[in-house]
Scaffold this active site. Sequence first.
Site, PDB file in Angstrom:
ATOM      1  CD1 TRP A 184       1.082  -0.143   2.878  1.00 40.75           C
ATOM      2  CD2 TRP A 184      -0.678   1.007   3.663  1.00 40.75           C
ATOM      3  NE1 TRP A 184       1.400   0.257   4.148  1.00 40.75           N
ATOM      4  CE2 TRP A 184       0.324   0.972   4.652  1.00 40.75           C
ATOM      5  CE3 TRP A 184      -1.859   1.672   3.923  1.00 40.75           C
ATOM      6  CZ2 TRP A 184       0.170   1.590   5.907  1.00 40.75           C
ATOM      7  CZ3 TRP A 184      -2.015   2.288   5.171  1.00 40.75           C
ATOM      8  CH2 TRP A 184      -1.006   2.239   6.136  1.00 40.75           C
ATOM      9  CG  ASP A 185       4.851   0.759   1.230  1.00 40.51           C
ATOM     10  OD1 ASP A 185       4.080  -0.211   1.322  1.00 40.51           O
ATOM     11  OD2 ASP A 185       5.821   0.934   1.972  1.00 40.51           O
TER      12      ASP A 185
ATOM     13  CD  GLU B 200       2.652  -5.537   8.244  1.00 39.61           C
ATOM     14  OE1 GLU B 200       3.806  -5.746   8.667  1.00 39.61           O
ATOM     15  OE2 GLU B 200       2.330  -5.593   7.052  1.00 39.61           O
TER      16      GLU B 200
ATOM     17  CE  LYS C  79       6.143  -3.651  11.056  1.00 36.48           C
ATOM     18  NZ  LYS C  79       5.991  -4.502   9.875  1.00 36.48           N
ATOM     19  CD  GLN C  80       2.739  -0.152   9.939  1.00 35.18           C
ATOM     20  OE1 GLN C  80       3.226  -1.281   9.980  1.00 35.18           O
ATOM     21  NE2 GLN C  80       2.636   0.541   8.824  1.00 35.18           N
TER      22      GLN C  80
HETATM   23  C1  BGC Z   1       4.877  -2.220   6.993  1.00 31.46           C
HETATM   24  C2  BGC Z   1       3.840  -2.049   5.907  1.00 31.46           C
HETATM   25  C3  BGC Z   1       4.533  -1.674   4.619  1.00 31.46           C
HETATM   26  C4  BGC Z   1       5.596  -2.699   4.284  1.00 31.46           C
HETATM   27  C5  BGC Z   1       6.358  -2.354   3.037  1.00 31.46           C
HETATM   28  C6  BGC Z   1       5.923  -3.215   6.556  1.00 31.46           C
HETATM   29  O1  BGC Z   1       6.918  -3.295   7.512  1.00 31.46           O
HETATM   30  O2  BGC Z   1       4.269  -2.680   8.178  1.00 31.46           O
HETATM   31  O3  BGC Z   1       2.927  -1.039   6.279  1.00 31.46           O
HETATM   32  O4  BGC Z   1       3.613  -1.613   3.590  1.00 31.46           O
HETATM   33  O5  BGC Z   1       6.509  -2.776   5.350  1.00 31.46           O
HETATM   34  O6  BGC Z   1       6.989  -1.126   3.151  1.00 31.46           O
END
Ligand code: BGC
Length: 820
Positions: free
Chosen positions: A362-363, A501, A621-622
Amino acid sequence: MTGAWEWSYEGYEPDEERLREALCTLGNGYFATRGAASETSTGGPHYPGTYMAGCYDRLISTVQGRKVENADLVNLPNWLPLRYRIRPVGADPGPWLSPDHEHLKEHRQTLDLRRGTLNRRTVYEDGAGRRLDVEQCSLVHMGTPHLAALRTAFTADGWTGSIEVEAAIDGDIRNTGVPRYRDLSNRHLTAWSTGTEQDGVVWLRCRTVESDIGFALASRVATSGGPGRSPEGSGRHSRPRQTPRQVFQTLVLPVDAERDAVVDKTVALYTSRDRAIGSPLRAAVAGVRTAPDFAELLASHCRAWAGLWDRARIEVPGEAGRILRLHLFHVLQTLSPHTAELDVGVPARGLHGEAYRGHVFWDELFVLRFLSLHFPEVSRGLLDYRYRRLPAACRAAQQAGRAGAMFPWQSADDGREETQELHLNPRSGRWLPDRSRLQHHVGSAVAYNVWQYCQATADTDYLHSKGAEMLLQIARFWASGADWDASLARYRIRGVVGPDEYHDAYPGAGSAGIDDNAYTNVTAAWVLARATELYRDLPEPRRRTLLERSGLDPAELERWEDISRRLYVPYHRGVISQFAGYGELDELDWAAYRKRYGDIRRLDRILEAEGDTVNRYQASKQADVLMLGYLFSPGELGGLFQRLGHVLDDETWRATVDHYLARTSHGSTLSSLVHAWVLARVHREEAWTYCEEALTGDVVDIQGGTTAEGIHLGAMAGTLDFVQRGMTGLETRDDALWLSPAPLPQLSKFGVRIRFRGLGDVDLGIRARRLRIAVPHSHHPAVRLVLGGHTHVIAPGTERWLDLPTGRRSDRRHGKGRQG
Ligand code: BGC
């Protein structure tokens, strides 16, 4: 002294070499090559890698007795190799030299951002005092994307004789850049052949094993005049040497106190996917034969870069500005105007390494809003990547028993779900189920990008055709997954994973996923509202075509409208809950974990290795809920919540920000960026701390070793957008530029150049609490700019200075906004 347009490393540090290689990658949106030294080959500190945008191959591996299939961005034949040794008169040839050799005396490498070159100076000295000074300049051509070149100049000091230079193309390559993937199959190239043309051009061709993409590389080596003392005209070429997977060219060049030796290696690279070429081999040989000499190549390459820098001008003083320029450099090397011609998405780790196998997540959510204001054609090309995979997304939804389009969490070539089934926790050594594919919110990201691209560019044609089709199918997917819960009198979306995640199941639950992820539900409500509105606004013929293509029943739209107003958003103790039941999870003793482990970004791995699970805790995590403050302006978010029957006032939002700020480990580089953004918008001082972390994430490799495996493209583009939109509060809607600046004291002076609705070169700048806007001469109508509730009309060919509104304006507040 390092200039504002330079990125330099002094001295050779083997331990840092892979990180430097990633950060010194050269590319042009078509292909990219890591900044490895040409004298080195894969192994130890070195990992030269070359990746072509969108070229994947899939192989089957056996992991713990299970067969798993993975698509990888293929590491292509290496065009870089060029090694050398000295041949003093009356003495044996010296050893092949490289920075790892004990004869190394000096080493400096500099990325020249303005010109797009990597320059190295290396000095060697042997036991007899013979010095060799080597200067090398490499480029991956930004104007002619099939070409790359390397100029190497040798100066002898204290001896006379010759330099033996061996240049090669090496096809004996595997994907071995990520140690965690060592158990997986990695030989993606096959069917090699090599050859030599009469004029000395050598070539190598091969194919990928499963995707059957053909590659051809051709190389020409020439001696030429260079800087320094009198250059040597022609050296002695020996016959090229071939092995089944490699081809070599050797030159012996006289050098002495009066004469330098200069060698230019020019390479052309084509694939069977290129158009109008006949065959890749024919195109590569002709390409290298007809390529101009190095000086001319360099000049046209610099001109191409100058054009890009001009279109995406960003002026920020000091070190932050230098890092931002580096970020822009890497964004443009991954996604350049050449990308618009290809069938590629946004690779999360750039074309800079093999982490995440080059997959698309989704970046793009963090990339497209930046690009659309400079290179709208590139954004459109990236959206087309999704559009071409809409049928695959519809099939995936159908297989999951749903309607509409279910875009994959990880995407590569044909649009199927590429997320692995198992992932390795390097801390415990255990392979664990990977449930991140339940991040269906990726679909909302696609819809959001379509919408925002069309807002920024006024590309109504796209919005009413491909854009509408994607939006409607994504809305349909959400509607088909929303179940009515009579006890709550709300629709619910269950069994998903949000952006965080860490939470992929309830503690002890037999099934995967969590319910009512606030981010998923609010963005789904947004998609449903936009899709309904768009459908109603479509001109009749378009609507008919769309109904035919999608099989949509207009009656579905009434339900969409209802769901968009009644999706469940959970709360606990006065804050928005990340998901239903989140408030009942245990609190983690953050201080104790920090004390015990120091770096706890990957708390999930730490807890799993301890026999525990992060699913038990209120630990993210984020950014997850807070992502809403990143995607939507306060006014829009307030409007969306109002539509859902909630009042999102400042107090609730601030309490929500505080709650998650204290419970996030920032295990993704995207996290600090989003926190910086959200905190800046609520005028919190800590915003700068997060901004600094986002700025330095890759350059100091904050996630501990991950940048060496590829840059974090989303975070890099996100920092650029942080200045462009985060600091200015820039929104592009209703045919106007809306500004609500919230500059940080540390970023109080900056300028950006944007393209808005077909009008290029609009300059925006902030300095001393004043805003400058300059609109170039053109036939376009005047630009409408809304600042602090006042509309200003800026005519083409004029500039204006406007005072920034003081205090906190009502248009920043939640709960008072327009309808979402
Ligand atoms: C993140 C995701 C991201 C992916 C690729 C993961 O560590 O949790 O949000 O899309 O990395 O950058």
